[in-house]
Design a protein around this motif. Structure first.
Motif, PDB file in Angstrom:
ATOM      1  N   GLY A   1      27.401  31.519  49.495  1.00 37.05           N
ATOM      2  CA  GLY A   1      26.308  32.143  48.762  1.00 37.05           C
ATOM      3  C   GLY A   1      26.666  33.547  48.332  1.00 37.05           C
ATOM      4  N   GLY A   2      25.661  34.358  48.028  1.00 36.83           N
ATOM      5  CA  GLY A   2      25.929  35.734  47.634  1.00 36.83           C
ATOM      6  C   GLY A   2      26.301  35.861  46.171  1.00 36.83           C
ATOM      7  N   ARG A   3      26.791  37.050  45.831  1.00 37.09           N
ATOM      8  CA  ARG A   3      27.069  37.350  44.421  1.00 37.09           C
ATOM      9  C   ARG A   3      28.184  36.494  43.824  1.00 37.09           C
ATOM     10  NH1 ARG A   3      28.294  43.543  44.827  1.00 37.09           N
ATOM     11  NH2 ARG A   3      29.108  42.797  46.825  1.00 37.09           N
ATOM     12  N   ASP A   4      29.098  36.006  44.663  1.00 41.15           N
ATOM     13  CA  ASP A   4      30.215  35.229  44.134  1.00 41.15           C
ATOM     14  C   ASP A   4      29.791  33.863  43.616  1.00 41.15           C
ATOM     15  OD1 ASP A   4      29.679  34.422  46.799  1.00 41.15           O
ATOM     16  OD2 ASP A   4      31.617  33.388  46.856  1.00 41.15           O
ATOM     17  N   SER A   5      28.550  33.454  43.893  1.00 40.54           N
ATOM     18  CA  SER A   5      28.073  32.153  43.407  1.00 40.54           C
ATOM     19  C   SER A   5      27.405  32.278  42.038  1.00 40.54           C
ATOM     20  CB  SER A   5      27.083  31.548  44.413  1.00 40.54           C
ATOM     21  OG  SER A   5      25.960  32.409  44.599  1.00 40.54           O
ATOM     22  N   GLY A   6      27.341  33.473  41.498  1.00 42.79           N
ATOM     23  CA  GLY A   6      26.716  33.695  40.197  1.00 42.79           C
ATOM     24  C   GLY A   6      27.717  33.767  39.064  1.00 42.79           C
ATOM     25  N   THR A   7      27.324  34.452  37.990  1.00 40.95           N
ATOM     26  CA  THR A   7      28.163  34.548  36.788  1.00 40.95           C
ATOM     27  C   THR A   7      29.479  35.251  37.064  1.00 40.95           C
ATOM     28  OG1 THR A   7      26.182  34.618  35.401  1.00 40.95           O
ATOM     29  CG2 THR A   7      28.251  35.383  34.425  1.00 40.95           C
ATOM     30  N   ALA A   8      29.430  36.350  37.806  1.00 39.12           N
ATOM     31  CA  ALA A   8      30.654  37.091  38.095  1.00 39.12           C
ATOM     32  C   ALA A   8      31.670  36.221  38.838  1.00 39.12           C
ATOM     33  CB  ALA A   8      30.330  38.334  38.916  1.00 39.12           C
ATOM     34  N   GLY A   9      31.180  35.456  39.817  1.00 39.60           N
ATOM     35  CA  GLY A   9      32.078  34.570  40.551  1.00 39.60           C
ATOM     36  C   GLY A   9      32.705  33.525  39.659  1.00 39.60           C
ATOM     37  N   ALA A  10      31.905  33.000  38.726  1.00 37.39           N
ATOM     38  CA  ALA A  10      32.422  31.996  37.795  1.00 37.39           C
ATOM     39  C   ALA A  10      33.496  32.583  36.879  1.00 37.39           C
ATOM     40  CB  ALA A  10      31.279  31.428  36.963  1.00 37.39           C
ATOM     41  N   VAL A  11      33.279  33.828  36.443  1.00 33.91           N
ATOM     42  CA  VAL A  11      34.267  34.492  35.576  1.00 33.91           C
ATOM     43  C   VAL A  11      35.595  34.633  36.301  1.00 33.91           C
ATOM     44  CG1 VAL A  11      34.864  36.676  34.460  1.00 33.91           C
ATOM     45  CG2 VAL A  11      32.568  35.717  34.174  1.00 33.91           C
ATOM     46  N   PHE A  12      35.555  35.071  37.546  1.00 36.91           N
ATOM     47  CA  PHE A  12      36.795  35.235  38.308  1.00 36.91           C
ATOM     48  C   PHE A  12      37.447  33.890  38.607  1.00 36.91           C
ATOM     49  CE2 PHE A  12      34.879  39.408  39.512  1.00 36.91           C
ATOM     50  CZ  PHE A  12      35.909  40.205  39.020  1.00 36.91           C
ATOM     51  N   ALA A  13      36.640  32.869  38.825  1.00 34.24           N
ATOM     52  CA  ALA A  13      37.193  31.533  39.070  1.00 34.24           C
ATOM     53  C   ALA A  13      37.933  31.025  37.836  1.00 34.24           C
ATOM     54  CB  ALA A  13      36.073  30.568  39.449  1.00 34.24           C
ATOM     55  N   TRP A  14      37.353  31.238  36.664  1.00 37.32           N
ATOM     56  CA  TRP A  14      38.015  30.834  35.423  1.00 37.32           C
ATOM     57  C   TRP A  14      39.279  31.658  35.181  1.00 37.32           C
ATOM     58  CZ3 TRP A  14      37.609  26.542  32.861  1.00 37.32           C
ATOM     59  CH2 TRP A  14      36.426  25.798  32.922  1.00 37.32           C
ATOM     60  N   ALA A  15      39.236  32.922  35.567  1.00 38.43           N
ATOM     61  CA  ALA A  15      40.428  33.758  35.430  1.00 38.43           C
ATOM     62  C   ALA A  15      41.571  33.215  36.286  1.00 38.43           C
ATOM     63  CB  ALA A  15      40.108  35.195  35.827  1.00 38.43           C
ATOM     64  N   SER A  16      41.241  32.784  37.497  1.00 40.93           N
ATOM     65  CA  SER A  16      42.260  32.206  38.376  1.00 40.93           C
ATOM     66  C   SER A  16      42.831  30.926  37.792  1.00 40.93           C
ATOM     67  CB  SER A  16      41.655  31.919  39.759  1.00 40.93           C
ATOM     68  OG  SER A  16      41.287  33.111  40.411  1.00 40.93           O
ATOM     69  N   LEU A  17      41.976  30.105  37.188  1.00 43.52           N
ATOM     70  CA  LEU A  17      42.449  28.881  36.540  1.00 43.52           C
ATOM     71  C   LEU A  17      43.374  29.201  35.373  1.00 43.52           C
ATOM     72  CD1 LEU A  17      39.239  26.642  36.519  1.00 43.52           C
ATOM     73  CD2 LEU A  17      41.339  26.262  37.826  1.00 43.52           C
ATOM     74  N   ALA A  18      43.051  30.275  34.648  1.00 43.21           N
ATOM     75  CA  ALA A  18      43.897  30.662  33.513  1.00 43.21           C
ATOM     76  C   ALA A  18      45.290  31.069  33.989  1.00 43.21           C
ATOM     77  CB  ALA A  18      43.237  31.818  32.751  1.00 43.21           C
ATOM     78  N   PHE A  19      45.363  31.800  35.091  1.00 42.36           N
ATOM     79  CA  PHE A  19      46.663  32.199  35.632  1.00 42.36           C
ATOM     80  C   PHE A  19      47.432  30.974  36.138  1.00 42.36           C
ATOM     81  CE2 PHE A  19      44.881  36.449  35.586  1.00 42.36           C
ATOM     82  CZ  PHE A  19      45.991  37.247  35.353  1.00 42.36           C
ATOM     83  N   ALA A  20      46.727  30.007  36.724  1.00 36.84           N
ATOM     84  CA  ALA A  20      47.374  28.782  37.187  1.00 36.84           C
ATOM     85  C   ALA A  20      47.929  27.984  36.004  1.00 36.84           C
ATOM     86  CB  ALA A  20      46.384  27.931  37.979  1.00 36.84           C
ATOM     87  N   ALA A  21      47.159  27.923  34.910  1.00 36.04           N
ATOM     88  CA  ALA A  21      47.628  27.227  33.701  1.00 36.04           C
ATOM     89  C   ALA A  21      48.845  27.928  33.121  1.00 36.04           C
ATOM     90  CB  ALA A  21      46.497  27.172  32.668  1.00 36.04           C
ATOM     91  N   TRP A  22      48.842  29.250  33.170  1.00 39.20           N
ATOM     92  CA  TRP A  22      49.989  30.042  32.712  1.00 39.20           C
ATOM     93  C   TRP A  22      51.230  29.686  33.526  1.00 39.20           C
ATOM     94  CZ3 TRP A  22      49.846  36.165  32.796  1.00 39.20           C
ATOM     95  CH2 TRP A  22      50.993  36.663  32.166  1.00 39.20           C
ATOM     96  N   ALA A  23      51.075  29.587  34.845  1.00 38.53           N
ATOM     97  CA  ALA A  23      52.198  29.227  35.709  1.00 38.53           C
ATOM     98  C   ALA A  23      52.733  27.840  35.377  1.00 38.53           C
ATOM     99  CB  ALA A  23      51.766  29.289  37.178  1.00 38.53           C
ATOM    100  N   LEU A  24      51.830  26.900  35.128  1.00 42.54           N
ATOM    101  CA  LEU A  24      52.243  25.542  34.779  1.00 42.54           C
ATOM    102  C   LEU A  24      52.993  25.532  33.448  1.00 42.54           C
ATOM    103  CD1 LEU A  24      52.179  22.557  35.517  1.00 42.54           C
ATOM    104  CD2 LEU A  24      49.972  22.380  34.345  1.00 42.54           C
ATOM    105  N   ALA A  25      52.524  26.336  32.498  1.00 43.76           N
ATOM    106  CA  ALA A  25      53.207  26.430  31.209  1.00 43.76           C
ATOM    107  C   ALA A  25      54.621  26.989  31.388  1.00 43.76           C
ATOM    108  CB  ALA A  25      52.403  27.314  30.248  1.00 43.76           C
ATOM    109  N   LEU A  26      54.780  27.916  32.317  1.00 44.85           N
ATOM    110  CA  LEU A  26      56.112  28.473  32.570  1.00 44.85           C
ATOM    111  C   LEU A  26      57.060  27.431  33.152  1.00 44.85           C
ATOM    112  CD1 LEU A  26      55.625  32.108  33.951  1.00 44.85           C
ATOM    113  CD2 LEU A  26      56.198  31.360  31.645  1.00 44.85           C
ATOM    114  N   VAL A  27      56.524  26.504  33.942  1.00 47.16           N
ATOM    115  CA  VAL A  27      57.379  25.422  34.457  1.00 47.16           C
ATOM    116  C   VAL A  27      57.947  24.623  33.296  1.00 47.16           C
ATOM    117  CG1 VAL A  27      57.478  23.324  35.837  1.00 47.16           C
ATOM    118  CG2 VAL A  27      56.096  25.251  36.624  1.00 47.16           C
TER     119      VAL A  27
END
Length: 216
Positions: A155-181
């Motif tokens: 719960g808490g603030r990480d379950s709101g919009t800000a948490g979702a933004v950071f979660a998507w940011a992490s996915l973007a970095f993971a996709a970047w890593a996969l592209a580098l492979v």
């Protein structure tokens, strides 16, 4: 060549690979192409950058697991224990990914006609972790600064919009890593994009195939 000159040349090669470990984020093609030199000397110069990348990338990956979101729910756990858990868990995860993931990438490459070594496949994978390492020193400090300890609690603030933004940011970095492979596989083998993508997809599919075979 004298021992002193040889040591100086080795040190310079090590410095070059530290620079390349950063440059892979900006201009990955030439960096991965340099892995075509798979000599023992070149591999030795890569040891420290590879260790740093698998450790930082492993920590970033562990922090992005679902466990992180409730690790502080236990009153017995504090911030120091979270840091120790992330460091040790990240080290184990990064090491496993390096050896097992590198092996799957090598097998997939062999099936599609690569003549590269297992060691080279591991190095391709390690350098591809650079975006995850970058996320650890950029996204995560900002995430903690904005959301505080809520990042590690249910719960808490990480379950709101800000948490979702950071979660998507992490996915973007993971996709970047996969592209580098994919870029790395293409560069070291001189393959087309389609062939490199097929090898990467096959490497990712190998664990699933093994599970299915064991169930037959």
């Amino acid at each position: 060549m004298s021992a002193g000159a040889n040591a100086a040349e080795t040190h310079e090669l090590e410095r070059l690979w530290w620079k390349r470990a950063l440059a892979v984020l900006i201009s990955p093609g030439p960096v991965f192409a340099a892995l075509r030199d798979d000599s023992d000397r070149a591999a030795a110069a890569l040891q420290e950058p590879v260790l740093a990348l698998i450790l930082l990338g492993g920590i970033a990956t562990v922090l992005d697991t679902t466990v992180t979101g409730h690790v502080l729910d236990d009153p017995a756990v504090d911030g120091l224990l979270v840091a120790v858990w992330a460091f040790i868990g990240g080290g184990f995860y990064g090491t496993a990914l390096y050896w097992l993931g590198g092996g799957m990438l090598a097998v997939a490459g062999d099936l599609l006609g690569s003549t590269g070594s297992y060691r080279r496949a591991r190095h391709v994978l390690a350098l591809s972790l650079a975006p995850l390492a970058l996320s650890l020193v950029t996204v995560w400090p900002l995430r903690i600064a904005v959301l505080g300890s809520d990042v590690f609690r249910s719960g808490g603030r990480d379950s709101g919009t800000a948490g979702a933004v950071f979660a998507w940011a992490s996915l973007a970095f993971a996709a970047w890593a996969l592209a580098l492979v994919v870029i790395g596989v293409r560069a070291v083998n001189g393959w087309s994009r389609v062939r490199a993508l097929a090898a990467t997809a096959l490497a990712a599919a190998i664990p699933t195939l093994l599970v299915l075979l064991l169930r037959i």
